[in-house]
Design a protein around this motif. Structure first.
Motif, mmCIF file in Angstrom:
data_model
loop_
_atom_site.group_PDB
_atom_site.id
_atom_site.type_symbol
_atom_site.label_atom_id
_atom_site.label_comp_id
_atom_site.label_asym_id
_atom_site.label_seq_id
_atom_site.Cartn_x
_atom_site.Cartn_y
_atom_site.Cartn_z
ATOM 1 N N ASP A 4 36.100 40.897 41.162
ATOM 2 C CA ASP A 4 37.141 41.823 41.621
ATOM 3 C C ASP A 4 38.523 41.382 41.149
ATOM 4 O OD1 ASP A 4 35.266 43.308 42.828
ATOM 5 O OD2 ASP A 4 35.601 42.522 44.854
ATOM 6 N N ALA A 5 38.782 40.076 41.313
ATOM 7 C CA ALA A 5 40.094 39.562 40.899
ATOM 8 C C ALA A 5 40.276 39.695 39.388
ATOM 9 C CB ALA A 5 40.231 38.099 41.313
ATOM 10 N N PHE A 6 39.183 39.454 38.657
ATOM 11 C CA PHE A 6 39.268 39.586 37.195
ATOM 12 C C PHE A 6 39.583 41.028 36.794
ATOM 13 C CE2 PHE A 6 37.090 40.692 33.196
ATOM 14 C CZ PHE A 6 37.882 39.953 32.328
ATOM 15 N N VAL A 7 38.869 41.960 37.431
ATOM 16 C CA VAL A 7 39.095 43.384 37.108
ATOM 17 C C VAL A 7 40.527 43.772 37.469
ATOM 18 C CG1 VAL A 7 38.433 45.747 37.718
ATOM 19 C CG2 VAL A 7 36.673 44.011 37.327
ATOM 20 N N GLU A 8 40.982 43.302 38.635
ATOM 21 C CA GLU A 8 42.346 43.620 39.066
ATOM 22 C C GLU A 8 43.367 43.065 38.069
ATOM 23 O OE1 GLU A 8 45.126 43.069 43.054
ATOM 24 O OE2 GLU A 8 43.078 42.287 43.058
ATOM 25 N N GLY A 9 43.118 41.844 37.604
ATOM 26 C CA GLY A 9 44.026 41.232 36.637
ATOM 27 C C GLY A 9 43.986 41.939 35.296
ATOM 28 N N ALA A 10 42.760 42.259 34.851
ATOM 29 C CA ALA A 10 42.625 42.921 33.551
ATOM 30 C C ALA A 10 43.320 44.277 33.564
ATOM 31 C CB ALA A 10 41.148 43.074 33.204
ATOM 32 N N GLN A 11 43.261 44.950 34.716
ATOM 33 C CA GLN A 11 43.914 46.263 34.794
ATOM 34 C C GLN A 11 45.423 46.172 34.581
ATOM 35 O OE1 GLN A 11 42.510 47.624 38.601
ATOM 36 N NE2 GLN A 11 40.828 48.803 37.710
#
Lengths: 508, 194
Positions: A4-11
């Motif tokens: 989740d944190a990775f996706v949030e960061g990538a966004q």
């Protein structure tokens, strides 16, 4: 890895604006890295004020991209003209330039672009995967450990720079002293402001960066006639700067050169780079030399190094670009930059309201993912931009040094003024530039001054808090603290002992 | 020790000494750290000065990078046997740049000064003009003076002045930087909206 944190960061960095400015940043970095006298550090400092109006992650993505492009840009002139554009490209001259002299400049350039790009991408991916471990590691560091790490950030400078122990520590202490100007954490009374309102927030960090990295460099360059291209013979310079265009058909073979024929060279150099990047203030300037030395030292054909051995180019280029992501780890985790360029990026983060440190690292982990994702994307863009433009970039060395100076000076003044519309900030930039020039001239570390300015408040706040928890023995209260104290002592005593040994050797 | 290095050490020692003295007026918890930093600064300054006096250079042994570099860098030999390519540590004032330098002749006084000194004077003038007349006028005047002092070719000088104006307009439009605001209140210049 927290998906989740990775996706949030990538966004944060997978917006069209961020991608566009990463592309622009890599290109600008290449230009700045290949332009004599500028390089990524002054380049990022000069462009910082222009990013004020950007969304924070668009601005930061662009700064990371300039870092990536600038780190590689230095290699272009190193390979084509034997003039390293940045300190991180010194080892690239050793075998890159002999390859150019043999008429294999395009080969060396292609290998260097790919080694740099994949060094950047792979190190960023490794750090994305290692984030849970890094978060655990940073969580071991409380107030006391944080204070010790900050002290270590100053004492390590003589080991990682080309300065004498005494001079580096003098300047580190002086930078720390200057960082105490302004409002301290523990009281509401400003210190050392001389009644000047502009000083109540302390020394203006970005104008000082502009002065010490850009203005000082221009004072250094201004008296020199001619261009850096003059240092090459006319035919060499022409051959280098008219290198021509290349086709993509050679790329698979170049990739095979790196990953099939010399995979160990790449892996060893990248490993060194990622470790060196974690050491405060070291960065690509140290890693490229160490990786080259290791590659040469362990090679069975070491006598061919320096005559155009492609492994020399692979090791130097993967090592300097491989540090980029890891120099951002101490920056994100502790607010302590892993290289001079990371110090300037810290200025950009603070300017955009992002205050890196253990709190941000653990609570806003998506910021770290966003950072490493942006770096990996920048590495991908570098493949395209580097292969298409690298040889043409060498034309920048035809610029006369006296012509480069004036626009940089204007950008320094306008940029310093635009940040807070303060005349006093410009005055600080000018003083920093004049003092910085003297420091460069007499080999006093300007990096030590910047590290002192950054680490001073961290040291003061955390030492103050630590001593409120107990007496001085608290600094050796746990095995980790004893280890950190040992590192500090070793970083001071080691260079002194080597100096004494070196001084006594001729006598014995 | 050269005069410029003495000046640098003088600035450092003077600043540290003044801050050490002034720190006495702050609360104990706010003065310990700057006092410690000032004392350490003064101690290392003393060490440097003593080192210079007894001519012991401690830089060589601690410089791991240069040690590696010295082994790795092949040094080319010039025709007379002199080293023409040395990527090792820079000598003070040389900066690893081998290009020739030339002085600037002050027209009225008919005296030579280094271009570095000339630029330092121009920068001070730039700062003064910024205070007096704002960033736009000061930047353009600086650029014109610079190209005149450095004897930059006319077409290049025109490009540099154009670059300056474009940069200023960009800052004015993009960041809303007031281009004609002086840093004093003696008089006001007309504000130009961009």
């Amino acid at each position: 890895m927290s998906v989740d944190a990775f996706v949030e960061g990538a966004q944060l960095v997978l917006t069209w604006q961020a991608l566009l400015f990463i592309f622009v940043g890599v290109f600008l970095g290449l230009v700045l890295g290949a332009t004599p006298g500028i390089g990524p550090v002054p380049g990022i400092a000069l462009l910082l004020p222009l990013t004020i109006e950007f969304e924070p992650w668009v601005a930061l993505s662009m700064l990371f991209a300039i870092y990536i492009g600038g780190m590689y840009g230095g290699a272009v002139t190193a390979i084509l003209l034997n003039v390293p554009g940045t300190a991180g490209a010194i080892a690239s001259t050793f075998d890159g330039y002999p390859l150019s002299l043999q008429g294999r400049a395009n080969y060396a350039i292609e290998i260097s672009v790919l080694a740099s790009s994949f060094g950047t991408i792979i190190s960023a991916v490794v750090l994305i995967l290692a984030m849970p471990f890094l978060i655990e590691l940073v969580s071991l560091f409380g107030t006391v450990e944080y204070a010790l790490i900050a002290v270590f950030g100053i004492t390590i400078i003589p080991l990682v720079s080309q300065d004498s122990v005494g001079k580096a520590l003098l300047i580190g202490a002086f930078g720390t002293l200057l960082s105490t100007v302004g409002m301290p954490v523990m009281t509401a009374t400003p210190r050392f402001t001389l009644g000047i309102l502009d000083l109540s927030d302390g020394v203006a960090f970005v104008p000082v960066l502009l002065g010490i990295f850009a203005l000082a460099e221009m004072l250094k360059l201004v008296p020199f006639e001619g261009t850096l291209n003059d240092s090459a013979s006319e035919s060499e310079a022409k051959a280098a700067t008219d290198g021509g265009y290349r086709t993509l058909s050679t790329i698979p073979d170049r990739l095979a050169d790196i990953f099939v024929r010399n995979p160990l060279t790449f892996v060893k150099s990248l490993s060194i780079a990622m470790i060196v990047g974690l050491i405060p203030a070291a960065g690509g300037a140290v890693s490229n030399i160490l990786a080259y030395a290791l590659e040469k030292g362990t090679a069975s054909d070491s006598e061919t190094f320096g005559t155009g051995n492609i492994r020399g180019v692979i090791s130097a280029e993967s090592a300097n670009s491989g540090t980029i992501a890891s120099t951002l780890v101490p920056l994100l985790g502790f607010g302590i930059p892993g290289s001079p360029t990371a110090a300037v990026i810290l200025g950009g983060m603070l300017m955009h309201g992002i205050n890196p440190g253990p709190g941000l690292f653990q609570e806003s982990v998506h910021f770290s993912y966003a950072t490493f994702t942006a770096v990996a994307i920048g590495g991908v863009f570098l493949i395209v931009i580097g292969l298409l433009t690298a040889t043409q970039m060498a034309r920048l060395t035809r610029l006369r040094m006296s012509v480069i100076v004036a626009p940089i000076v204007v950008l320094c003044f306008v940029g310093s003024y635009a940040l807070a519309l303060s005349f006093f900030d410009v005055a600080q930039a000018l003083v920093a530039g004049l003092v910085g020039y003297l420091m460069i001239k007499y080999n006093y570390s300007i990096v030590a001054l910047i590290m002192g300015l950054i680490l001073g408040p961290i040291m003061e706040e955390n030492i103050h808090r630590a001593l409120s928890l107990g007496d001085a023995s608290i600094f050796v209260g746990t095995p980790l603290r004893i280890f950190l104290v040992g590192l500090i002592v070793a970083s001071v005593v080691g260079p002194v002992a080597m100096s004494l040994k070196s001084t006594l050797r001729p006598a014995s | 020790m050269e005069n410029e290095e003495k000046l640098l050490l003088g600035i450092i020692v003077g600043t540290a000494g003044a801050m050490l003295v002034q720190s006495g007026q702050y609360a104990p918890e706010a003065r310990i750290f700057p006092q410690a930093a000032a004392v350490i600064t003064l101690v290392f300054a003393a060490v440097i000065i003593v080192q210079k006096r007894i001519s012991i250079d401690t830089s060589g042994g601690s410089d791991l990078i240069s040690q590696v570099q010295d082994e790795a860098v092949p040094t080319e030999q010039g025709g007379d046997g002199s080293s023409v390519t040395d990527l090792g540590k820079s000598e003070p004032g040389e900066f690893r740049i081998t290009q020739p330098t030339s002085p600037y002749r002050i027209p009225v006084l008919d005296r030579d000064i280094s271009k570095r000194t000339a630029l330092a004077v121009l920068l001070s003038l730039y700062l003064g003009l910024l205070w007096l007349s704002g960033i736009f006028i000061s930047s353009v005047v600086f650029m014109v003076l610079y190209t005149s002092v450095l004897k930059i070719r006319r077409n290049v000088a025109a490009m540099l002045v154009a670059f300056t104006i474009v940069t200023l307009v960009l800052f004015g439009m993009w960041l809303g930087t007031p281009l004609f605001r002086p840093a004093h209140e003696l008089f006001t210049l007309p504000e130009v909206a961009l």
